[in-house]
Scaffold this active site. Structure first.
Site, short mmCIF file in Angstrom:
data_model
loop_
_atom_site.label_atom_id
_atom_site.label_comp_id
_atom_site.label_asym_id
_atom_site.label_seq_id
_atom_site.Cartn_x
_atom_site.Cartn_y
_atom_site.Cartn_z
N GLU A 177 12.83 40.58 52.74
CA GLU A 177 11.54 41.22 52.42
C GLU A 177 10.95 41.91 53.65
O GLU A 177 10.12 41.34 54.36
CB GLU A 177 10.53 40.21 51.88
N LYS A 214 13.44 42.59 48.55
CA LYS A 214 12.07 42.63 48.05
C LYS A 214 11.32 43.67 48.87
O LYS A 214 11.10 43.49 50.07
CB LYS A 214 11.39 41.25 48.16
#
Length: 295
Positions: A177, A214
């Site tokens: 992420e 992500k």
């Protein structure tokens, strides 16, 4: 068999990944939005007990099932806690059909070169072993990019993939992420650089090394389609990044190869004071919006 079933669910299932992983720093804000002010509790133990109660209320709601929710990202305390006397990862998978993930990062370093890398993670291997033993499928680790600075973005992505290899070695699937700040004046430029760096690192992954991504919903629609199609990427999910639920869903719907992994947007409008019927209705409406945007 369970790992294979979870992987198939994440790779091909319809739905989104719920982010229930607020940590110590973000918990007071989450509780305020939930209608619980800081003067209502004393110390971390009471604070975390209240946020756990909120998470349990979400996880046990009628609409929080595999019909629309693919997975859930957990804070470590949540992973080690229970729902109705059942360990949370077991409850999610066996009773809800929802794949459990674990947030493993310990927060962010100070900004350097327009970005924030992750703080050291002492005891990571032991934590990963515990997560694997408890039936967790994967992990999530967050960095933040504030501007289109190539050096900063390169450092973020290199660290993310280093950690990802450790996670893969432990038999788990990492969600990488590298969040791009939605308020960055150079957001689009930063995302172009980020995509190039991620693509280069994906090509270095070896056998048995599969990741998820992500990413902030991009300024340029469909920017990450090529990454979603990469053989080393199980799924690409989107963070809401501060957008309202409606705004995030509208933006996400324009990116057909991304599904949602929302935290604040999932809990938008939910309060401690609601009756169970009111709470379940409001949560169900949020789940429907996010699910439809993730199709």
């Amino acid at each position: 068999m369970t790992d294979t079933a979870m992987a198939d669910r994440i790779k091909t299932g319809a739905g989104f990944i719920a982010a229930l992983d607020q940590s110590g720093g973000s918990t007071p804000k989450a509780l305020r939005l939930y209608g619980i002010e800081e003067d209502a509790y004393n110390g971390d133990a009471e604070m975390f007990a209240l946020i756990h109660d909120m998470r349990c209320r979400i996880m046990t709601a009628p609409d929080f099932t595999s019909a629309k929710v693919l997975g859930a990202i957990l804070f470590e305390r949540t992973m080690r806690d229970t729902v109705d006397g059942v360990p949370v990862p077991t409850y999610l998978w066996e009773q809800r059909g929802v794949v459990p993930f674990l947030k493993i990062d310990k927060g962010l370093e100070d900004k350097a070169d327009g970005a924030q890398i992750m703080k050291p993670m002492p005891g990571l291997e032991a934590l990963l072993a515990d997560a694997k033993a408890m039936g967790v499928f994967g992990t999530k680790e967050r960095s933040v990019i504030h501007e289109a600075n190539a050096a900063g973005i390169k450092a973020v992505v290199a660290q993310q993939f280093d950690v990802a290899k450790t996670v893969c070695k432990a038999g788990l699937v990492p969600i990488i992420e590298p969040e791009v700040d939605i308020n960055s004046p150079s957001k689009a430029e930063a995302e172009t650089i980020l995509k190039q760096e991620i693509a280069a690192h994906l090509d270095t992954l070896g056998d048995g090394e599969t990741v998820m991504l992500k990413l902030t919903i991009p300024t340029e629609d469909c920017l990450y389609v090529d990454l979603a199609d990469h053989p080393k990427v199980l799924r690409v999910v989107a963070l809401s990044g501060g957008y309202s639920t409606d705004d995030a869903c509208e933006r996400l719907a324009r990116n057909p190869k991304m599904i949602a992994s929302f935290s604040r947007a999932l809990a938008e409008g939910l309060t401690h004071q609601m009756s169970e019927a009111e709470f379940n209705t409001a949560l169900g409406a949020n789940i429907d919006k996010i699910f439809n945007a993730s199709k």
